[in-house]
Structures are given as structure tokens and as C-alpha cells.
Scaffold this motif. Structure first.
Motif, PDB file in Angstrom:
ATOM      1  N   LEU A   1      48.459  46.906  43.937  1.00 20.36           N
ATOM      2  CA  LEU A   1      49.062  45.900  43.124  1.00 20.36           C
ATOM      3  C   LEU A   1      50.158  45.083  43.792  1.00 20.36           C
ATOM      4  CD1 LEU A   1      50.315  48.411  40.278  1.00 20.36           C
ATOM      5  CD2 LEU A   1      48.482  46.803  39.949  1.00 20.36           C
ATOM      6  N   ASN A   2      50.523  45.503  44.745  1.00 21.60           N
ATOM      7  CA  ASN A   2      51.350  44.647  45.827  1.00 21.60           C
ATOM      8  C   ASN A   2      50.714  43.451  46.527  1.00 21.60           C
ATOM      9  OD1 ASN A   2      53.491  43.470  47.186  1.00 21.60           O
ATOM     10  ND2 ASN A   2      53.636  45.378  48.829  1.00 21.60           N
ATOM     11  N   ARG A   3      49.573  43.758  46.994  1.00 19.01           N
ATOM     12  CA  ARG A   3      48.541  42.743  47.434  1.00 19.01           C
ATOM     13  C   ARG A   3      48.178  41.627  46.426  1.00 19.01           C
ATOM     14  NH1 ARG A   3      44.548  46.128  51.385  1.00 19.01           N
ATOM     15  NH2 ARG A   3      46.091  46.679  52.817  1.00 19.01           N
ATOM     16  N   ARG A   4      47.825  42.072  45.064  1.00 17.93           N
ATOM     17  CA  ARG A   4      47.375  41.064  44.281  1.00 17.93           C
ATOM     18  C   ARG A   4      48.745  40.097  43.834  1.00 17.93           C
ATOM     19  NH1 ARG A   4      44.638  43.890  39.261  1.00 17.93           N
ATOM     20  NH2 ARG A   4      44.466  41.673  38.660  1.00 17.93           N
ATOM     21  N   ALA A   5      49.821  40.890  43.920  1.00 22.03           N
ATOM     22  CA  ALA A   5      51.090  39.873  43.574  1.00 22.03           C
ATOM     23  C   ALA A   5      51.111  38.975  44.636  1.00 22.03           C
ATOM     24  CB  ALA A   5      52.120  41.003  43.450  1.00 22.03           C
ATOM     25  N   LYS A   6      50.859  39.166  45.890  1.00 29.17           N
ATOM     26  CA  LYS A   6      51.185  38.405  46.952  1.00 29.17           C
ATOM     27  C   LYS A   6      50.042  37.227  46.717  1.00 29.17           C
ATOM     28  CE  LYS A   6      53.442  41.154  50.234  1.00 29.17           C
ATOM     29  NZ  LYS A   6      53.404  42.130  51.654  1.00 29.17           N
ATOM     30  N   ARG A   7      48.961  37.698  46.506  1.00 25.96           N
ATOM     31  CA  ARG A   7      47.912  36.445  46.562  1.00 25.96           C
ATOM     32  C   ARG A   7      48.188  35.618  45.409  1.00 25.96           C
ATOM     33  NH1 ARG A   7      42.450  40.169  47.062  1.00 25.96           N
ATOM     34  NH2 ARG A   7      42.789  40.935  49.113  1.00 25.96           N
TER      35      ARG A   7
END
Length: 217
Positions: A205-211
């Protein structure tokens, strides 16, 4: 001669008539108890009444019981033609009693006779002494057995109390997987897997938020 013979006969008859009462012996007129009577209790005295006065000092009266033994009597007393004989003793068995008597007539001759009566009730006996039974031994709390009530019959039954000891059995402790439950290591493994899954989800979820936050070219 005829007159002389008749006078002699009349004189003889007169002499016979005068001599007859004088030579008559004393007879028993009545008694108490009466001859043939039945009495419910022992009489305390005998009473003998004769046809003429009798002296007490020359009279004898004996009483014989059912066992054939002579019962004791007291001193005889006279009141004219009546003799009174007190009876000694206190116990007399039931049965026939015979009274034998001998008295002196006025002419000096001794006359005797007998009469009998029956005692219908035995001598009074002392009642047996009542004894008090000993009280039962006291039951202590240690000796009393517990009771239980049957629900079906409604009666109370006595159960034998088990013997008690000074020590108690140790409580059962659970071991590692020996009591049939889930082993501890399984719970540790589940917690570790859930932790890894949680971390992986969080990283994704953290990676998707950054993208999504990067600007498009």
C-alpha cells in the motif's frame, strides 16, 4: 300294784328327761368364715360360736392350709359361747382351708370337730421394681455418616463416609500438547505469519501511494 308300777314308770321317764339335757355335749352353732364358704381374701381372725359357753383356756383351734401345713394363730379369747382366734402371718395361698377345734363342755367332756372354707384369691405380691433402661450412647459428629435423599423414592439413605487423610492430591497441570489442546508453537507460528502478511500489505500500500503521487511526464 298298778298304781305303784305307773308311778315308778313316770318317775323313771322324768329322770330320763332331766338327765338328757344335762348330758348333751357342746356343738358348734356357727362360724366365720362359715363352713363351705369362699372368701376372696385371707381372713384376719376366726370366730366360732357354740351352743353353750366354753372356756378359752382349754380350747384349741388350728388352721391347715392347702399345703397341709398348720398356719400360725394368736391367743384364743372367749366371750360366753363365742371363741375368737386371731390369724398371724400375711401371705396365704389360694385353696381350701380346714379349721379343727376342740372345746370343753360344761360337763367336763371334750368335744371336737372341723369345718372348711376356700380362699379364692392368692396372697398379694409386691409388684416388680421397674428398671430404667440405660440411655443410648451419644453420637458425635465424627461418627455420624452423611445422608442423601433419593429424588425418586423420597427416602433418605446413609452413605459410608470415605476416610480422610491429612494431605490432598496435587492439582493436575497442563503440559505442552500432552492434554489434547493446541500446542504453543502453533500459536507462535500463526502470529508470525500474520505479522509477515501485515507487513507485506503495508509495504504494498505504501508503494502504490508513492506511485500515485509522482507527476506524469
Amino acid at each position: 300294784m298298778t298304781r305303784l308300777a305307773l308311778s315308778a314308770l313316770l318317775a323313771t321317764l322324768a329322770l330320763i328327761g332331766v338327765a338328757t339335757p344335762a348330758s348333751a355335749h357342746t356343738d358348734l352353732l356357727s362360724s366365720d368364715p362359715a363352713n363351705g364358704a369362699s372368701v376372696p381374701q385371707r381372713p384376719t381372725r376366726l370366730t366360732l360360736t357354740f351352743t353353750e359357753p366354753v372356756p378359752a383356756e382349754s380350747a384349741t383351734v388350728t388352721l391347715t392350709g392347702p399345703d397341709g401345713a398348720a398356719w400360725p394363730t394368736g391367743e384364743i379369747t372367749a366371750d360366753g359361747a363365742t371363741l375368737t382366734v386371731p390369724l398371724a402371718g400375711s401371705a396365704s395361698p389360694a385353696g381350701p382351708y380346714t379349721v379343727s377345734w376342740t372345746v370343753e363342755s360344761l360337763d367336763g367332756d371334750f368335744v371336737d370337730g372341723t369345718f372348711a372354707f376356700t380362699l379364692t384369691a392368692p396372697a398379694t405380691q409386691q409388684p416388680p421394681v421397674a428398671t430404667t433402661p440405660a440411655p443410648p450412647p451419644a453420637v458425635t459428629s465424627a461418627d455420624a455418616a452423611p445422608t442423601t435423599t433419593s429424588p425418586s423414592a423420597g427416602s433418605t439413605a446413609t452413605l459410608d463416609a470415605p476416610p480422610t487423610t491429612g494431605t490432598s492430591a496435587p492439582a493436575a497441570t497442563s503440559g505442552d500438547g500432552d492434554d489434547g489442546g493446541v500446542p504453543l508453537w502453533v500459536w507462535i507460528l500463526v502470529v508470525a505469519v500474520l505479522s509477515v502478511i501485515g507487513i507485506a500489505v503495508g509495504v504494498g500500500l505504501n508503494r502504490r501511494a508513492k506511485r500515485g503521487a509522482e507527476p506524469a511526464e
